[in-house]
Design a protein around this motif. Structure first.
Motif, PDB file in Angstrom:
ATOM      1  N   SER A   6       0.820  -1.203   0.000  1.00  0.00           N
ATOM      2  CA  SER A   6       0.000   0.000   0.000  1.00  0.00           C
ATOM      3  C   SER A   6       0.856   1.256   0.000  1.00  0.00           C
ATOM      4  O   SER A   6       0.391   2.323  -0.389  1.00  0.00           O
ATOM      5  N   GLU A   7       2.104   1.158   0.418  1.00  0.00           N
ATOM      6  CA  GLU A   7       3.009   2.292   0.419  1.00  0.00           C
ATOM      7  C   GLU A   7       4.373   1.788  -0.023  1.00  0.00           C
ATOM      8  O   GLU A   7       4.642   0.590  -0.043  1.00  0.00           O
ATOM      9  N   LEU A   8       5.246   2.719  -0.388  1.00  0.00           N
ATOM     10  CA  LEU A   8       6.587   2.324  -0.797  1.00  0.00           C
ATOM     11  C   LEU A   8       7.372   1.769   0.378  1.00  0.00           C
ATOM     12  O   LEU A   8       8.180   0.870   0.222  1.00  0.00           O
ATOM     13  N   LYS A   9       7.154   2.291   1.553  1.00  0.00           N
ATOM     14  CA  LYS A   9       7.902   1.831   2.710  1.00  0.00           C
ATOM     15  C   LYS A   9       7.346   0.506   3.215  1.00  0.00           C
ATOM     16  O   LYS A   9       6.195   0.163   2.967  1.00  0.00           O
ATOM     17  N   LEU A  10       8.192  -0.231   3.911  1.00  0.00           N
ATOM     18  CA  LEU A  10       7.746  -1.477   4.509  1.00  0.00           C
ATOM     19  C   LEU A  10       6.836  -1.168   5.697  1.00  0.00           C
ATOM     20  O   LEU A  10       7.086  -0.230   6.462  1.00  0.00           O
ATOM     21  N   LEU A  11       5.802  -1.963   5.869  1.00  0.00           N
ATOM     22  CA  LEU A  11       4.808  -1.709   6.907  1.00  0.00           C
ATOM     23  C   LEU A  11       5.157  -2.445   8.199  1.00  0.00           C
ATOM     24  O   LEU A  11       5.736  -3.537   8.184  1.00  0.00           O
ATOM     25  N   THR A  12       4.762  -1.856   9.307  1.00  0.00           N
ATOM     26  CA  THR A  12       4.815  -2.550  10.582  1.00  0.00           C
ATOM     27  C   THR A  12       3.537  -3.372  10.746  1.00  0.00           C
ATOM     28  O   THR A  12       2.582  -3.222   9.969  1.00  0.00           O
ATOM     29  N   PHE A  13       3.506  -4.219  11.759  1.00  0.00           N
ATOM     30  CA  PHE A  13       2.310  -5.019  12.008  1.00  0.00           C
ATOM     31  C   PHE A  13       1.108  -4.118  12.276  1.00  0.00           C
ATOM     32  O   PHE A  13       0.016  -4.357  11.750  1.00  0.00           O
ATOM     33  N   ASP A  14       1.280  -3.088  13.095  1.00  0.00           N
ATOM     34  CA  ASP A  14       0.162  -2.200  13.420  1.00  0.00           C
ATOM     35  C   ASP A  14      -0.357  -1.481  12.179  1.00  0.00           C
ATOM     36  O   ASP A  14      -1.570  -1.299  12.015  1.00  0.00           O
ATOM     37  N   GLU A  15       0.527  -1.083  11.287  1.00  0.00           N
ATOM     38  CA  GLU A  15       0.099  -0.438  10.045  1.00  0.00           C
ATOM     39  C   GLU A  15      -0.657  -1.427   9.159  1.00  0.00           C
ATOM     40  O   GLU A  15      -1.620  -1.055   8.482  1.00  0.00           O
ATOM     41  N   PHE A  16      -0.221  -2.666   9.179  1.00  0.00           N
ATOM     42  CA  PHE A  16      -0.909  -3.715   8.419  1.00  0.00           C
ATOM     43  C   PHE A  16      -2.325  -3.919   8.941  1.00  0.00           C
ATOM     44  O   PHE A  16      -3.281  -3.995   8.156  1.00  0.00           O
ATOM     45  N   ILE A  17      -2.496  -3.978  10.253  1.00  0.00           N
ATOM     46  CA  ILE A  17      -3.820  -4.167  10.841  1.00  0.00           C
ATOM     47  C   ILE A  17      -4.716  -2.976  10.528  1.00  0.00           C
ATOM     48  O   ILE A  17      -5.906  -3.126  10.217  1.00  0.00           O
ATOM     49  N   GLU A  18      -4.151  -1.781  10.579  1.00  0.00           N
ATOM     50  CA  GLU A  18      -4.934  -0.579  10.262  1.00  0.00           C
ATOM     51  C   GLU A  18      -5.352  -0.581   8.789  1.00  0.00           C
ATOM     52  O   GLU A  18      -6.450  -0.153   8.443  1.00  0.00           O
ATOM     53  N   TRP A  19      -4.496  -1.095   7.919  1.00  0.00           N
ATOM     54  CA  TRP A  19      -4.777  -1.146   6.479  1.00  0.00           C
ATOM     55  C   TRP A  19      -5.784  -2.230   6.126  1.00  0.00           C
ATOM     56  O   TRP A  19      -6.562  -2.067   5.181  1.00  0.00           O
ATOM     57  N   TYR A  20      -5.820  -3.331   6.867  1.00  0.00           N
ATOM     58  CA  TYR A  20      -6.558  -4.536   6.478  1.00  0.00           C
ATOM     59  C   TYR A  20      -8.036  -4.197   6.216  1.00  0.00           C
ATOM     60  O   TYR A  20      -8.729  -3.686   7.087  1.00  0.00           O
ATOM     61  N   PRO A  21      -8.539  -4.491   5.016  1.00  0.00           N
ATOM     62  CA  PRO A  21      -9.926  -4.146   4.676  1.00  0.00           C
ATOM     63  C   PRO A  21     -10.926  -4.903   5.563  1.00  0.00           C
ATOM     64  O   PRO A  21     -10.790  -6.114   5.778  1.00  0.00           O
ATOM     65  N   GLU A  22     -11.909  -4.202   6.066  1.00  0.00           N
ATOM     66  CA  GLU A  22     -12.938  -4.829   6.896  1.00  0.00           C
ATOM     67  C   GLU A  22     -13.831  -5.722   6.025  1.00  0.00           C
ATOM     68  O   GLU A  22     -14.200  -5.365   4.916  1.00  0.00           O
ATOM     69  N   ASN A  23     -14.170  -6.908   6.555  1.00  0.00           N
ATOM     70  CA  ASN A  23     -15.026  -7.873   5.851  1.00  0.00           C
ATOM     71  C   ASN A  23     -14.458  -8.279   4.491  1.00  0.00           C
ATOM     72  O   ASN A  23     -15.201  -8.552   3.545  1.00  0.00           O
ATOM     73  N   SER A  24     -13.144  -8.332   4.404  1.00  0.00           N
ATOM     74  CA  SER A  24     -12.502  -8.699   3.144  1.00  0.00           C
ATOM     75  C   SER A  24     -12.729 -10.175   2.830  1.00  0.00           C
ATOM     76  O   SER A  24     -12.652 -11.035   3.708  1.00  0.00           O
ATOM     77  N   GLU A  25     -13.042 -10.478   1.573  1.00  0.00           N
ATOM     78  CA  GLU A  25     -13.164 -11.863   1.133  1.00  0.00           C
ATOM     79  C   GLU A  25     -11.807 -12.442   0.735  1.00  0.00           C
ATOM     80  O   GLU A  25     -11.684 -13.633   0.455  1.00  0.00           O
ATOM     81  N   VAL A  26     -10.794 -11.593   0.710  1.00  0.00           N
ATOM     82  CA  VAL A  26      -9.436 -12.004   0.375  1.00  0.00           C
ATOM     83  C   VAL A  26      -8.596 -12.030   1.646  1.00  0.00           C
ATOM     84  O   VAL A  26      -8.725 -11.147   2.498  1.00  0.00           O
ATOM     85  N   ARG A  27      -7.777 -13.053   1.795  1.00  0.00           N
ATOM     86  CA  ARG A  27      -6.898 -13.147   2.952  1.00  0.00           C
ATOM     87  C   ARG A  27      -5.557 -12.488   2.635  1.00  0.00           C
ATOM     88  O   ARG A  27      -5.018 -12.643   1.540  1.00  0.00           O
ATOM     89  N   TYR A  28      -5.048 -11.755   3.613  1.00  0.00           N
ATOM     90  CA  TYR A  28      -3.745 -11.113   3.475  1.00  0.00           C
ATOM     91  C   TYR A  28      -2.866 -11.491   4.652  1.00  0.00           C
ATOM     92  O   TYR A  28      -3.351 -11.740   5.760  1.00  0.00           O
ATOM     93  N   GLU A  29      -1.566 -11.526   4.398  1.00  0.00           N
ATOM     94  CA  GLU A  29      -0.589 -11.668   5.467  1.00  0.00           C
ATOM     95  C   GLU A  29       0.496 -10.620   5.262  1.00  0.00           C
ATOM     96  O   GLU A  29       0.624 -10.038   4.162  1.00  0.00           O
ATOM     97  N   LEU A  30       1.261 -10.379   6.308  1.00  0.00           N
ATOM     98  CA  LEU A  30       2.373  -9.436   6.238  1.00  0.00           C
ATOM     99  C   LEU A  30       3.670 -10.232   6.345  1.00  0.00           C
ATOM    100  O   LEU A  30       3.892 -10.929   7.335  1.00  0.00           O
ATOM    101  N   HIS A  31       4.493 -10.151   5.309  1.00  0.00           N
ATOM    102  CA  HIS A  31       5.752 -10.882   5.276  1.00  0.00           C
ATOM    103  C   HIS A  31       6.901  -9.891   5.141  1.00  0.00           C
ATOM    104  O   HIS A  31       7.081  -9.277   4.087  1.00  0.00           O
ATOM    105  N   ASP A  32       7.654  -9.724   6.221  1.00  0.00           N
ATOM    106  CA  ASP A  32       8.813  -8.822   6.214  1.00  0.00           C
ATOM    107  C   ASP A  32       8.443  -7.437   5.701  1.00  0.00           C
ATOM    108  O   ASP A  32       9.164  -6.838   4.891  1.00  0.00           O
ATOM    109  N   GLY A  33       7.300  -6.933   6.167  1.00  0.00           N
ATOM    110  CA  GLY A  33       6.890  -5.577   5.840  1.00  0.00           C
ATOM    111  C   GLY A  33       6.090  -5.436   4.570  1.00  0.00           C
ATOM    112  O   GLY A  33       5.628  -4.340   4.244  1.00  0.00           O
ATOM    113  N   VAL A  34       5.898  -6.529   3.825  1.00  0.00           N
ATOM    114  CA  VAL A  34       5.176  -6.489   2.550  1.00  0.00           C
ATOM    115  C   VAL A  34       3.825  -7.180   2.711  1.00  0.00           C
ATOM    116  O   VAL A  34       3.750  -8.312   3.204  1.00  0.00           O
TER     117      VAL A  34
END
Length: 209
Positions: A6-34
């Motif tokens: 979502s951004e050029l910089k690598l994300l932290t876990f908290d930024e990932f949780i804030e970004w995660y779409p609510e009620n998403s039908e797609v699963r996402y994980e955070l791997h080394d900031g990506v």
């Protein structure tokens, strides 16, 4: 595996949780900031995960742990490393200690090993995640038991041998390190936590045949 940042910089876990779409039908994980969009599970993958979940729930009832050990629909594991976050195929939680999870009720986030009895990952094409990254991080967290269910024999030969054969690894945490025990064909699965679990590796693999 497709990747989305979502951004050029690598994300932290908290930024990932804030970004995660609510009620998403797609699963996402955070791997080394990506942020990684997880491959859509194939029918066989879903069938096996569903079968195994049902068998674990039966075992939980037989062990007198109904309502104490539970399997949520979804959860996100926060490892010690701040730039990763995983959504297991199956996780068994301990309701006796879930109150220590300050982010569970609002965000479905688990960060304490004491809340977890078992994590199961059913191997997909991104098999390196299960055999390397997640094994390392679950071990570092102190997750007591971790199963790698490689029904399609996708893992590296260093793990499942040559020729490759479907294998289930029960990883038991002993003195801070996982001891990986492989189960194949008619081997009866031996679980230190689910000692009443009574299926062979082949019976589990047969759920997708």
């Amino acid at each position: 595996m497709s990747q989305t940042q979502s951004e050029l910089k690598l994300l932290t876990f908290d930024e990932f949780i804030e970004w995660y779409p609510e009620n998403s039908e797609v699963r996402y994980e955070l791997h080394d900031g990506v942020i990684v969009e997880m491959p859509k599970p194939k029918g066989e993958h879903s069938d096996l995960a569903g079968f195994l979940m049902e068998e674990l729930l039966i075992t939980i009832r037989e062990m007198g742990k109904r309502g104490i050990w539970t399997i949520p629909k979804e959860s996100i594991i926060k490892p010690y490393r701040d730039k990763s976050g995983y959504e297991p195929d199956i996780i068994v939680l301990n309701q006796e200690t879930i109150d220590t999870e300050t982010r569970w009720k609002k965000e479905s986030v688990i960060h304490n090993a004491s809340s977890v009895k078992l994590i199961v990952e059913v191997v997909s094409t991104n098999w390196q995640d299960d055999y390397y990254d997640k094994l390392r991080d679950y071990e570092a967290m102190g997750i007591p038991e971790y199963w790698i269910v490689d029904y399609a024999a996708l893992g590296g030969r260093v793990f499942i041998g040559s020729p490759k054969v479907p294998t289930i690894f029960v990883c038991e945490l002993i003195d801070g390190e996982y001891q990986m025990t492989p189960f194949r064909e008619t081997n009866l699965i031996v679980s230190p936590t689910f000692w009443q679990f009574n299926l062979t590796a082949q019976q589990i693999f047969d759920s997708v045949m």
